[in-house]
Write a protein that holds these residues in place. Structure first.
Motif, PDB file in Angstrom:
ATOM      1  N   ALA A   5     -19.939  37.634   3.846  1.00 54.00           N
ATOM      2  CA  ALA A   5     -19.877  38.695   4.851  1.00 54.00           C
ATOM      3  C   ALA A   5     -20.774  39.880   4.518  1.00 54.00           C
ATOM      4  O   ALA A   5     -21.217  40.603   5.423  1.00 54.00           O
ATOM      5  CB  ALA A   5     -18.431  39.169   5.014  1.00 54.00           C
ATOM      6  N   ALA A   6     -21.058  40.090   3.237  1.00 51.82           N
ATOM      7  CA  ALA A   6     -21.882  41.243   2.835  1.00 51.82           C
ATOM      8  C   ALA A   6     -23.356  41.062   3.183  1.00 51.82           C
ATOM      9  O   ALA A   6     -24.118  42.029   3.179  1.00 51.82           O
ATOM     10  CB  ALA A   6     -21.736  41.501   1.344  1.00 51.82           C
ATOM     11  N   LEU A   7     -23.779  39.846   3.482  1.00 55.23           N
ATOM     12  CA  LEU A   7     -25.185  39.601   3.801  1.00 55.23           C
ATOM     13  C   LEU A   7     -25.492  40.042   5.223  1.00 55.23           C
ATOM     14  O   LEU A   7     -24.762  39.724   6.157  1.00 55.23           O
ATOM     15  CB  LEU A   7     -25.530  38.117   3.642  1.00 55.23           C
ATOM     16  CG  LEU A   7     -25.384  37.530   2.241  1.00 55.23           C
ATOM     17  CD1 LEU A   7     -25.825  36.075   2.249  1.00 55.23           C
ATOM     18  CD2 LEU A   7     -26.192  38.327   1.221  1.00 55.23           C
ATOM     19  N   GLU A   8     -26.587  40.744   5.382  1.00 52.64           N
ATOM     20  CA  GLU A   8     -26.984  41.257   6.693  1.00 52.64           C
ATOM     21  C   GLU A   8     -28.419  40.842   7.014  1.00 52.64           C
ATOM     22  O   GLU A   8     -29.240  40.649   6.116  1.00 52.64           O
ATOM     23  CB  GLU A   8     -26.891  42.789   6.721  1.00 52.64           C
ATOM     24  CG  GLU A   8     -25.489  43.327   6.484  1.00 52.64           C
ATOM     25  CD  GLU A   8     -25.458  44.849   6.496  1.00 52.64           C
ATOM     26  OE1 GLU A   8     -26.552  45.475   6.532  1.00 52.64           O
ATOM     27  OE2 GLU A   8     -24.354  45.415   6.472  1.00 52.64           O
ATOM     28  N   ARG A   9     -28.687  40.704   8.289  1.00 48.81           N
ATOM     29  CA  ARG A   9     -30.051  40.420   8.736  1.00 48.81           C
ATOM     30  C   ARG A   9     -30.971  41.596   8.409  1.00 48.81           C
ATOM     31  O   ARG A   9     -30.579  42.756   8.539  1.00 48.81           O
ATOM     32  CB  ARG A   9     -30.078  40.191  10.253  1.00 48.81           C
ATOM     33  CG  ARG A   9     -29.373  38.939  10.711  1.00 48.81           C
ATOM     34  CD  ARG A   9     -29.210  38.934  12.221  1.00 48.81           C
ATOM     35  NE  ARG A   9     -30.487  38.954  12.906  1.00 48.81           N
ATOM     36  CZ  ARG A   9     -31.117  37.878  13.385  1.00 48.81           C
ATOM     37  NH1 ARG A   9     -30.548  36.676  13.257  1.00 48.81           N
ATOM     38  NH2 ARG A   9     -32.269  37.967  14.009  1.00 48.81           N
ATOM     39  N   ASN A  10     -32.174  41.279   7.972  1.00 51.62           N
ATOM     40  CA  ASN A  10     -33.210  42.279   7.718  1.00 51.62           C
ATOM     41  C   ASN A  10     -34.323  41.995   8.717  1.00 51.62           C
ATOM     42  O   ASN A  10     -35.137  41.086   8.514  1.00 51.62           O
ATOM     43  CB  ASN A  10     -33.702  42.167   6.276  1.00 51.62           C
ATOM     44  CG  ASN A  10     -34.793  43.157   5.925  1.00 51.62           C
ATOM     45  OD1 ASN A  10     -35.519  43.638   6.798  1.00 51.62           O
ATOM     46  ND2 ASN A  10     -34.935  43.451   4.640  1.00 51.62           N
ATOM     47  N   LEU A  55     -28.664  35.190   6.975  1.00 55.43           N
ATOM     48  CA  LEU A  55     -29.727  36.205   6.994  1.00 55.43           C
ATOM     49  C   LEU A  55     -30.595  36.140   8.247  1.00 55.43           C
ATOM     50  O   LEU A  55     -31.500  36.956   8.408  1.00 55.43           O
ATOM     51  CB  LEU A  55     -30.616  36.044   5.761  1.00 55.43           C
ATOM     52  CG  LEU A  55     -29.963  36.303   4.396  1.00 55.43           C
ATOM     53  CD1 LEU A  55     -30.928  35.962   3.274  1.00 55.43           C
ATOM     54  CD2 LEU A  55     -29.496  37.751   4.281  1.00 55.43           C
ATOM     55  N   GLY A  56     -30.345  35.161   9.108  1.00 58.10           N
ATOM     56  CA  GLY A  56     -31.178  35.005  10.291  1.00 58.10           C
ATOM     57  C   GLY A  56     -32.498  34.334   9.993  1.00 58.10           C
ATOM     58  O   GLY A  56     -33.462  34.476  10.752  1.00 58.10           O
ATOM     59  N   LEU A  57     -32.551  33.563   8.903  1.00 63.47           N
ATOM     60  CA  LEU A  57     -33.799  32.922   8.467  1.00 63.47           C
ATOM     61  C   LEU A  57     -33.749  31.408   8.581  1.00 63.47           C
ATOM     62  O   LEU A  57     -34.588  30.707   8.010  1.00 63.47           O
ATOM     63  CB  LEU A  57     -34.121  33.328   7.029  1.00 63.47           C
ATOM     64  CG  LEU A  57     -34.419  34.816   6.808  1.00 63.47           C
ATOM     65  CD1 LEU A  57     -34.539  35.125   5.326  1.00 63.47           C
ATOM     66  CD2 LEU A  57     -35.685  35.233   7.548  1.00 63.47           C
ATOM     67  N   ALA A  58     -32.782  30.884   9.304  1.00 62.21           N
ATOM     68  CA  ALA A  58     -32.702  29.432   9.500  1.00 62.21           C
ATOM     69  C   ALA A  58     -33.976  28.954  10.188  1.00 62.21           C
ATOM     70  O   ALA A  58     -34.438  29.545  11.160  1.00 62.21           O
ATOM     71  CB  ALA A  58     -31.484  29.082  10.355  1.00 62.21           C
ATOM     72  N   GLY A  59     -34.573  27.913   9.657  1.00 66.82           N
ATOM     73  CA  GLY A  59     -35.791  27.366  10.242  1.00 66.82           C
ATOM     74  C   GLY A  59     -37.069  28.064   9.827  1.00 66.82           C
ATOM     75  O   GLY A  59     -38.157  27.647  10.236  1.00 66.82           O
ATOM     76  N   THR A  60     -36.961  29.097   9.012  1.00 67.14           N
ATOM     77  CA  THR A  60     -38.145  29.860   8.588  1.00 67.14           C
ATOM     78  C   THR A  60     -38.954  29.113   7.534  1.00 67.14           C
ATOM     79  O   THR A  60     -40.189  29.217   7.508  1.00 67.14           O
ATOM     80  CB  THR A  60     -37.716  31.233   8.037  1.00 67.14           C
ATOM     81  OG1 THR A  60     -37.069  31.967   9.084  1.00 67.14           O
ATOM     82  CG2 THR A  60     -38.901  32.026   7.512  1.00 67.14           C
ATOM     83  N   PHE A  61     -38.270  28.362   6.678  1.00 65.51           N
ATOM     84  CA  PHE A  61     -38.915  27.768   5.512  1.00 65.51           C
ATOM     85  C   PHE A  61     -39.087  26.261   5.684  1.00 65.51           C
ATOM     86  O   PHE A  61     -38.207  25.570   6.197  1.00 65.51           O
ATOM     87  CB  PHE A  61     -38.111  28.065   4.252  1.00 65.51           C
ATOM     88  CG  PHE A  61     -38.034  29.538   3.951  1.00 65.51           C
ATOM     89  CD1 PHE A  61     -39.058  30.165   3.264  1.00 65.51           C
ATOM     90  CD2 PHE A  61     -36.958  30.294   4.384  1.00 65.51           C
ATOM     91  CE1 PHE A  61     -39.009  31.527   3.012  1.00 65.51           C
ATOM     92  CE2 PHE A  61     -36.893  31.657   4.130  1.00 65.51           C
ATOM     93  CZ  PHE A  61     -37.926  32.274   3.438  1.00 65.51           C
ATOM     94  N   GLU A  62     -40.220  25.786   5.219  1.00 65.09           N
ATOM     95  CA  GLU A  62     -40.533  24.354   5.279  1.00 65.09           C
ATOM     96  C   GLU A  62     -39.559  23.538   4.444  1.00 65.09           C
ATOM     97  O   GLU A  62     -39.183  22.412   4.833  1.00 65.09           O
ATOM     98  CB  GLU A  62     -41.952  24.147   4.768  1.00 65.09           C
ATOM     99  CG  GLU A  62     -42.369  22.715   4.576  1.00 65.09           C
ATOM    100  CD  GLU A  62     -43.761  22.602   3.962  1.00 65.09           C
ATOM    101  OE1 GLU A  62     -44.046  21.528   3.398  1.00 65.09           O
ATOM    102  OE2 GLU A  62     -44.556  23.564   4.034  1.00 65.09           O
TER     103      GLU A  62
END
Length: 223
Positions: free
Chosen positions: A88-93, A125-132
Motif C-alpha cells: 500500500a505504501a507504493l505510489e505511482r510516480n 507503480l503503474g509500470l506494468a508493460g513498461t519493461f521487456e
C-alpha cells in the motif's frame, strides 16, 4: 537526450528502492520477514537472526544465497514467504512513468528478487508493460548481484552490448561489476543500506536521489 548518453540502447534498472523511493519503507517490511524466517529456520531469537541475516547479506550478496549455501533451503518457499508484504505504501510516480515511456531502446529490470514479486511491484507503480523482461534471481541460478556471473548472464540472455547499456541501482556495490564490463552506471543515493566502510564511488558515473527526475532531465537536455 543528453549528448554523452545518446549511445545507450539498453536501460537496465534494479527494482527495490530504485523504481520506488526507499522512503516507502517496503523493503523494511521484507527485511522484517527475512529476520522472522531466519529465526524460525534456525530456532534462534530475533537478535541472533538479525546477525545471521546481515552476515549472509554482506558475504553472499543476499540472505537467500547464504541460506541456500549454508542450510540448503528451498528458494521458492523463501521468496514466497518474505515477499508476502502489504504494498500500500507504493505510489505511482508520474514523472518516472512518462520518462520511461520516452526512453529510446530496450528497458529491463535486473533484480535479486523474483519475477512474481517484481511484477506485483511494477503493477502497483503503474509500470506494468513498461519493461521487456525481468531478469530475476532464478535466472541468475541464485548467483545474485554483485556476482559478475549474474551480469554476464543478463547480457547473454538478451544479447546486450554492455557498452550500449546503462544500469541504475540503489546499492552502490552492485554497480562495480556493471562498470567493469563497460556499462554506464547510475547510483540512486537515497539512504539504502550499503556495505559498512564501502566508500569507494569511483565506478559510478551519475548520482541522483530521484530516478524519475534524472531521466526527465537527461531527456530534456540537448533535445
Amino acid at each position: 537526450m543528453r549528448a554523452e548518453l545518446r549511445h545507450i540502447r539498453n536501460w537496465i534498472f534494479d527494482l527495490d528502492n530504485t523504481l520506488y523511493p526507499a522512503s516507502a519503507n517496503l523493503f523494511a517490511l521484507i527485511d522484517a520477514r527475512i529476520g522472522a524466517y531466519v529465526a524460525r529456520l534456525l530456532n534462534v531469537d530475533a537478535d541472533e537472526a538479525w546477525r545471521v541475516q546481515k552476515a549472509y547479506f554482506h558475504a553472499h550478496g543476499t540472505t537467500l544465497s547464504g541460506l541456500m549455501a549454508e542450510h540448503g533451503i528451498d528458494p521458492h518457499h523463501y521468496l514466497d514467504d518474505v515477499h508476502d508484504v502489504d504494498m500500500a505504501a507504493l505510489e505511482r510516480n508520474e514523472t518516472l512513468i512518462a520518462a520511461l515511456a520516452r526512453l529510446p531502446g530496450r528497458k529491463l529490470v535486473f533484480t535479486n528478487g523474483d519475477a512474481p514479486y517484481a511484477t506485483k511491484v511494477l503493477d502497483r507503480l503503474g509500470l506494468a508493460g513498461t519493461f521487456e523482461a525481468i531478469h530475476d534471481v532464478h535466472a541468475t541460478s541464485y548467483r545474485p548481484k554483485p556476482d559478475p556471473v549474474a551480469y554476464q548472464g543478463l547480457l547473454d540472455a538478451y544479447g546486450l552490448d554492455p557498452h550500449e547499456s546503462l544500469f541504475v541501482e540503489d546499492m552502490a556495490r552492485n554497480l562495480r561489476p556493471a562498470k567493469a564490463i563497460g556499462m554506464a552506471t547510475v547510483w540512486i543515493d537515497n539512504g539504502s543500506e550499503q556495505l559498512p566502510g564501502d566508500a569507494d564511488r569511483s565506478f559510478i558515473d551519475y548520482i541522483t536521489t530521484d530516478i524519475g527526475q534524472w531521466l526527465f532531465d537527461i531527456l530534456e537536455e540537448d533535445a
